[in-house]
Scaffold this active site. Structure first.
Site, short mmCIF file in Angstrom:
data_model
loop_
_atom_site.label_atom_id
_atom_site.label_comp_id
_atom_site.label_asym_id
_atom_site.label_seq_id
_atom_site.Cartn_x
_atom_site.Cartn_y
_atom_site.Cartn_z
N ALA A 123 0.86 -1.20 0.00
CA ALA A 123 0.00 0.00 0.00
C ALA A 123 0.89 1.24 0.00
CB ALA A 123 -0.88 0.01 1.24
N LYS A 124 0.31 2.36 -0.25
CA LYS A 124 1.03 3.63 -0.09
C LYS A 124 0.02 4.73 0.14
CE LYS A 124 5.36 4.98 -0.28
NZ LYS A 124 6.53 4.13 0.00
#
Ligand code: GLU
Length: 434
Positions: A123-124
């Site tokens: 994720a980011k």
């Protein structure tokens, strides 16, 4: 929810020095993904699944500024893939954050966790703001409101953030506190990269730079070179670049040039990295450091050296300057510093590139250790953390190198092949839920 105001196929960064408009980061990631998928003969269904993020949240973040005026920022959290475990990846605060950048970084986190075989997805997150112009109070309000906006995805079993560009332990402390207040009890495993006093891991702050040093040492050994006397150039003097430079110097390397966003310094005699770190602690940046000759952030990449460590931002080595890179080894401390087009040029020049998803995986590896320690409620010594980090980095480097020789591909393609095969294997085992 904010309007989707960001086009998905163009670079929205106006900062020409950072982004040479060669390709956007998502395309850069996809170009490498496609090549590895082709070599792996990836099933078309899995290929389609892995080309898309699972979920992207875009939130408006209204904040009362110190001036008394309300400002509205845009925040993004992209959960790329959770097949192997909870989504994992940092949050960056930067004026040049874009949806495509966050998506690419989230995909890279997926491959990064898989390449070092830790049980996380990718994720980011990003908030489009200029943290350098904001007060501590404003940053805290942005962090808490952003955390609240994405709270549905957060949790130790679902999505675990960490620091990234312009965020740090303090930001993680606010995030952990906001989440804990909302659920009614303290949950320290909701984020990593926290202060040690509240469940952070010893060795986490140094982990990304340490991983760069370890993979560089493995690369030099493979090439029949030694760390002793190897000349090193480091672009970016934040958490990653400064620690990588310091640890490489401790191993006997000669660090001949360093830079940050204010520019750089070149001294063929070698720079005392510990002294430079102290200078930055006192003066915030390398501006006015005055050791050796000034060198620009573009010219520093083209200096004669054994090891080049781009440890700042994306797309700094492109088709425009790749032919002028003189290093023997490039250790990608940053995420996405090399464009896909530049890969071929570096290959042709015989430059050994340790790709980002391997070179800078030390950070997320110790994030994993932090999460394990939080969940077990039992804390490890720094020595244990560093030993386990070394084992994972050395083994991962060896696995990637073996694959690269077997398939006669560069280290980047081999890293993608290893990680995509691990992620796709889990997709096959889990099947498609209907
Ligand atoms: N932001 C770091 C990275 O890009 C660390 C991520 C994490 O520890 O979750 O790898």
């Amino acid at each position: 929810m904010a309007d989707i105001l960001l086009p998905t196929n163009t670079i929205v960064h106006p900062d020409k020095d950072r982004f040479l408009h060669e390709e956007n980061p998502f395309e850069a990631m996809m170009a490498r993904f496609d090549r590895a998928a082709e070599l792996l003969d990836l099933e078309p269904g899995i290929y389609k699944v892995l080309r898309n993020p699972e979920k992207t949240i875009i939130v408006s973040i209204p904040v009362m500024m110190d001036s008394g005026e309300v400002e509205v920022f845009t925040g993004i959290r992209c959960i790329y893939n959770t097949s192997r475990g909870p989504a994992k990846g940092g949050i960056r605060f930067d004026k040049n954050v874009s949806l495509d950048e966050v998506k690419a970084l989230a995909a890279w986190m997926t491959w990064k966790c898989a390449v070092v075989n830790i049980p996380f997805g990718g994720a980011k997150g990003g908030v489009i703001c200029d943290p350098l112009q904001m007060s501590i109070g404003e940053l805290e309000r942005v962090t808490r409101r952003y955390t609240t906006g994405i709270i549905a995805t957060l949790g130790p079993d679902s999505d675990v953030p960490a620091p990234d560009v312009n965020t740090n332990e303090r930001v993680m402390a606010w995030l952990m506190d906001t989440y804990s207040m909302r659920v009614g009890h303290t949950v320290n495993a909701v984020t990593t990269g926290k202060p040690v006093a509240m469940g952070g891991s010893l060795g986490r702050r140094e982990a990304t730079g340490r991983g760069c040093m370890i993979t560089t040492r493995e690369a030099l050994t493979h090439l029949g070179m030694s760390m002793k006397g190897a000349t090193v150039v480091v672009q970016g003097f934040g958490n990653v670049g400064s620690i990588a430079a310091e640890l490489m110097q401790d191993e006997g390397c000669k660090v001949v040039a360093i830079s940050d966003r204010t520019g750089g310094w070149y001294s063929p005699k070698g720079i005392d990295v510990k002294h430079a770190i102290k200078y930055v602690e006192e003066n915030k940046t390398l501006e006015g450091y005055n050791v050796g000759e000034p060198v620009s952030n573009e010219a520093i990449l083209e200096l004669e050296c054994d090891v080049l460590v781009p440890a700042a931002l994306e797309n700094v080595i492109t088709t425009k300057n790749a032919s002028r890179i003189k290093a023997k080894v490039v250790c990608e401390g940053a995420n996405g510093p090399t464009s896909a087009g530049a890969d071929t040029i570096l290959d042709e020049k015989g430059i050994f590139v340790i790709p980002d998803i391997l070179a800078n995986a030390g950070g997320v590896t110790v994030s994993y250790f932090e999460w394990v320690q939080n969940r077990g409620g039992y804390y490890w010594s720094e020595q244990v953390v560093n030993e386990r980090l070394k084992e994972i980095m050395v083994n991962s480097f060896a696995e990637v190198l073996k694959l690269s020789r077997l398939h006669r591909v560069n280290m980047r393609t081999a890293s993608y092949m290893l990680s995509i095969s691990r992620v796709s294997m889990v997709h096959k085992l889990r099947g498609i839920y209907a």
